[in-house]
Design an enzyme around this catalytic site. Structure first.
Site, PDB file in Angstrom:
ATOM      1  N   ALA A 100    -106.948 -59.263   9.983  1.00  0.00           N
ATOM      2  CA  ALA A 100    -108.194 -58.818   9.722  1.00  0.00           C
ATOM      3  C   ALA A 100    -109.378 -58.663  10.693  1.00  0.00           C
ATOM      4  CB  ALA A 100    -108.885 -59.566   8.634  1.00  0.00           C
ATOM      5  N   ARG A 156    -111.785 -61.268   2.409  1.00  0.00           N
ATOM      6  CA  ARG A 156    -111.761 -62.512   2.062  1.00  0.00           C
ATOM      7  C   ARG A 156    -113.022 -63.257   2.294  1.00  0.00           C
ATOM      8  NH1 ARG A 156    -107.458 -61.607   4.832  1.00  0.00           N
ATOM      9  NH2 ARG A 156    -105.388 -60.959   3.663  1.00  0.00           N
ATOM     10  N   GLN A 180    -101.404 -56.724   9.476  1.00  0.00           N
ATOM     11  CA  GLN A 180    -101.779 -56.985   8.019  1.00  0.00           C
ATOM     12  C   GLN A 180    -102.601 -56.040   7.504  1.00  0.00           C
ATOM     13  OE1 GLN A 180    -102.407 -61.421   8.937  1.00  0.00           O
ATOM     14  NE2 GLN A 180    -100.659 -61.776   7.472  1.00  0.00           N
ATOM     15  N   ILE A 227    -104.765 -52.638   6.512  1.00  0.00           N
ATOM     16  CA  ILE A 227    -104.210 -51.526   5.713  1.00  0.00           C
ATOM     17  C   ILE A 227    -105.129 -50.098   6.019  1.00  0.00           C
ATOM     18  CG2 ILE A 227    -103.309 -53.043   3.806  1.00  0.00           C
ATOM     19  CD1 ILE A 227    -106.136 -52.409   2.478  1.00  0.00           C
ATOM     20  N   ASP A 228    -105.753 -50.093   7.169  1.00  0.00           N
ATOM     21  CA  ASP A 228    -106.876 -49.271   7.427  1.00  0.00           C
ATOM     22  C   ASP A 228    -106.196 -47.825   8.447  1.00  0.00           C
ATOM     23  OD1 ASP A 228    -106.856 -50.505  10.094  1.00  0.00           O
ATOM     24  OD2 ASP A 228    -108.100 -51.914   9.301  1.00  0.00           O
ATOM     25  N   HIS A 268     -98.670 -54.796   4.659  1.00  0.00           N
ATOM     26  CA  HIS A 268     -99.529 -54.782   3.539  1.00  0.00           C
ATOM     27  C   HIS A 268     -99.623 -53.414   3.165  1.00  0.00           C
ATOM     28  CE1 HIS A 268    -101.088 -59.260   4.283  1.00  0.00           C
ATOM     29  NE2 HIS A 268     -99.801 -59.011   3.715  1.00  0.00           N
ATOM     30  N   CYS A 309     -95.026 -39.232 -11.682  1.00  0.00           N
ATOM     31  CA  CYS A 309     -94.021 -38.466 -11.114  1.00  0.00           C
ATOM     32  C   CYS A 309     -93.931 -38.837  -9.601  1.00  0.00           C
ATOM     33  CB  CYS A 309     -94.869 -37.059 -11.007  1.00  0.00           C
ATOM     34  SG  CYS A 309     -96.078 -36.667 -10.292  1.00  0.00           S
ATOM     35  N   ASN A 351    -107.978 -65.178  18.986  1.00  0.00           N
ATOM     36  CA  ASN A 351    -108.682 -65.298  17.579  1.00  0.00           C
ATOM     37  C   ASN A 351    -109.993 -65.940  17.931  1.00  0.00           C
ATOM     38  OD1 ASN A 351    -108.600 -64.787  14.580  1.00  0.00           O
ATOM     39  ND2 ASN A 351    -108.311 -66.992  14.592  1.00  0.00           N
TER      40      ASN A 351
HETATM   41 ZN    ZN Z   1     -97.874 -37.357 -11.155  1.00  0.00          ZN
END
Ligand code: ZN
Length: 244
Positions: free
Chosen positions: A23, A35, A102, A104-105, A120, A131, A212
């Site tokens: 993050a 978080r 980690q 997700i962007d 993630h 579908c 970090n």
């Molecule tokens: Zn669908």
């Protein structure tokens, strides 16, 4: 030797770097860590983020899940920062095997990285649960309430929620990259969150570097530790010109 000088030397001499990002790399692009508890969502949400972002909550409280998700998880205007750009440049030069993230962007791909293992998942991919049709992020952003497919099915982001398991193929690709690496640079994560702590054990290379802001649970095992912002550190040690 000064830490940044040592890191510069490691980048020069390594030929199979693997990055592991959390993050802290995204916060430098203006994406807050969900978080990090702020008073704001305590007033707006009745549950902690870990509860809202769980599989069972998605199933039982889908509308409330999406209210939080649209508000706290989607930052369509965020741009890659120097950390993303230097990692992409090192891959282009053939020095990096890729990035395990980690986040997700999608910002590593936006910066030009080709080998990105998204542990993630990604907010950019969304699927109809009925579908299987793919829907872009815009569909989630521009709909209200529960986003639905033309077929009537509920759309779910391809993001690993709490209580869900990681994608096997992504994990094995990440493990392979870590095993092949001569240098592992862990950025913007305290390494306390699953699965980071488990994956780092596969590293058998020369240099384990941790960048970090705060201390991590692996500081004692690292060859080099830098407690500064990732983007600033990488920009300073990367010798070549990167378009930023
Ligand atoms: Zn669908």
């Amino acid at each position: 030797m000064e830490a940044l000088e040592r890191l510069r030397e490691i980048l020069e001499t390594s030929s199979r770097i693997v990055f592991f990002t959390g993050a802290g790399v995204s916060t430098e692009s203006g994406i807050p860590d969900f978080r990090s508890v702020d008073g704001l969502y305590n007033q707006k949400y009745d549950y902690p983020p870990e509860t809202i972002l769980s599989h069972s909550f998605f199933v039982s409280n889908t509308a409330e899940f999406y209210r939080f998700y649209r508000d706290k998880m989607i930052y369509p205007d965020a741009k890659p920062n120097p950390a993303h750009l230097v990692m992409a440049a090192l891959e282009k030069e053939g020095k990096s095997l890729g990035v395990i993230t980690q986040n997700i962007d999608g910002l590593h791909q936006a910066a030009g990285s080709k080998h990105v293992y998204e542990l993630h998942g990604s907010i950019l991919r969304n699927y109809c649960q009925k579908c299987g049709k793919f829907h872009p992020l815009e569909k989630i952003k521009e709909s209200a309430g529960i986003p639905r497919c033309d077929c009537g099915g509920i759309i779910k982001p391809d993001v690993v929620l709490y209580e869900e398991t990681l994608n096997d193929e992504t994990v094995s690709n990440a493990v392979r990259a870590i095993r092949e690496a001569d240098t592992m640079i862990v950025c913007g994560t305290s390494l306390s969150v699953y699965p980071a702590s488990g994956l780092i054990r596969y590293f058998r290379g020369e240099n384990l570097v941790l960048i970090n802001l705060s201390a991590t649970s692996y500081d004692a095992e690292a060859d080099l530790i830098v407690h500064e912002k990732v983007g600033e550190v990488l920009k300073r040690v990367y010798n070549r010109t990167v378009v930023i």
